[in-house]
Motif scaffolding. Structure first.
Motif, short mmCIF file in Angstrom:
data_model
loop_
_atom_site.label_atom_id
_atom_site.label_comp_id
_atom_site.label_asym_id
_atom_site.label_seq_id
_atom_site.Cartn_x
_atom_site.Cartn_y
_atom_site.Cartn_z
N TYR A 149 14.30 21.51 -20.33
CA TYR A 149 12.68 20.70 -19.77
C TYR A 149 12.47 21.60 -18.41
O TYR A 149 13.50 21.73 -17.52
CB TYR A 149 12.79 19.55 -19.39
CG TYR A 149 13.33 17.95 -20.90
CD1 TYR A 149 12.01 18.06 -21.45
CD2 TYR A 149 14.11 18.04 -21.27
CE1 TYR A 149 11.76 17.22 -22.30
CE2 TYR A 149 14.03 17.72 -22.63
CZ TYR A 149 12.61 17.39 -23.39
OH TYR A 149 12.17 16.78 -24.57
N PRO A 150 11.17 21.96 -17.98
CA PRO A 150 10.57 21.01 -18.58
C PRO A 150 9.84 21.96 -19.78
O PRO A 150 10.36 23.46 -20.27
CB PRO A 150 8.70 21.59 -17.73
CG PRO A 150 9.26 23.00 -16.47
CD PRO A 150 10.98 22.49 -17.04
N PHE A 156 5.93 15.51 -15.07
CA PHE A 156 7.22 15.72 -15.37
C PHE A 156 7.85 14.98 -16.41
O PHE A 156 8.51 15.09 -17.25
CB PHE A 156 8.53 16.44 -14.06
CG PHE A 156 7.93 17.58 -13.46
CD1 PHE A 156 8.87 18.84 -14.47
CD2 PHE A 156 7.68 18.27 -12.51
CE1 PHE A 156 8.41 20.04 -14.45
CE2 PHE A 156 7.53 19.60 -11.89
CZ PHE A 156 7.88 20.47 -12.80
N ARG A 168 9.17 14.79 -20.90
CA ARG A 168 10.43 14.51 -21.42
C ARG A 168 10.32 13.14 -22.23
O ARG A 168 10.76 12.99 -23.42
CB ARG A 168 11.30 13.79 -20.08
CG ARG A 168 11.86 14.74 -19.28
CD ARG A 168 12.84 14.58 -18.27
NE ARG A 168 12.37 14.54 -17.32
CZ ARG A 168 11.78 15.28 -16.18
NH1 ARG A 168 12.23 16.21 -16.56
NH2 ARG A 168 11.43 14.42 -15.31
#
Ligand code: DGP
Ligand code: NA
Ligand code: NA
Length: 211
Positions: free
Chosen positions: A41-42, A71, A75
């Motif tokens: 991630y990202p 952001f 997730r």
């Protein structure tokens, strides 16, 4: 008896060596006969991730609050998938997660609780390896790329925010990342061995973060 996969997260400053340690751990787990995948991630491959990529490269201007939520959405958009992967017994080794999320925005001057809020409820990692090295050691490594956060002064603020946040989390181990790749991997491996034993002997329910 079959067990669910372990959710392993690496955190740390830019240039701390996270990505290569993640790759090495995935290879090691596979060689020892386990199922393992790498995540990061990202995740710039999704539609949301493309916006993040443009932001990081300075091609798209967004307010601090908007990019923070984007952001987090990056997730959230894969949580069901991660859950399935863990439940089918595959270990996930993840390069950054919600801790970077909270820390990089709080380093801009925002309240830590506000920063943690959108990530509340995400799958909680079984173990977070925080790679930690003195400024002088990191500065000697190859230079920054040109992305928006890759500035010495901002990185110092990120370091302080990481130290403060992570010392109060119950799933975090601090890893001295100032040695060679092999030395650092050895430290990591000791913790992973123990985490694998723990998950086999304990309740295997997936936990959730910050709630
Ligand atoms: P990486 O691809 O690991 O180099 O990460 C790209 C940059 O984005 C790096 O400077 C760390 C930062 N970053 C990672 N996750 C987040 C997040 O959730 N929020 C913010 N604001 N920055 C993040
Ligand atoms: Na980076
Ligand atoms: Na991220």
């Amino acid at each position: 008896m079959s067990r669910r996969g372990l959710f392993i997260v690496f955190e740390g400053l830019d240039r701390c060596g996270k990505t290569s340690q993640c790759e090495q751990l995935v290879n090691f787990l596979k060689q020892s006969g386990q199922k393992a995948i790498m995540k990061r991630y990202p995740d710039r491959t999704t539609t949301i991730g493309q916006t993040i990529n443009n932001y990081l490269q300075g091609k798209q201007n967004l307010s601090d609050q908007a990019i923070h939520l984007i952001f987090s959405a990056n997730r959230w958009e894969q949580q069901e998938e991660l859950k399935k992967i863990l439940e089918e017994g595959t270990n996930i080794v993840c390069d950054r997660y919600c801790y970077s999320g909270a820390v990089y925005t709080s380093a801009k001057g925002y309240d830590m609780e506000w920063c943690k809020n959108p990530d509340k409820g995400l799958i909680k990692p079984d173990i977070v390896l925080y790679l930690h090295a003195p400024k002088e050691v990191i500065s000697k490594r190859s230079g920054f790329g040109g992305e928006v956060y890759e500035k010495e002064e901002f990185q110092q603020k990120v370091r302080e925010a990481f130290d403060k946040l992570l010392q109060n989390e119950d799933n975090v181990v601090f890893i001295d990342a100032s040695g060679t790749k092999e030395e650092v991997f050895e430290l990591i491996n000791q913790h992973i061995k123990k985490a694998l034993e723990d998950i086999t002997s304990k309740d295997q329910k997936i936990s959730h973060l910050w709630v």
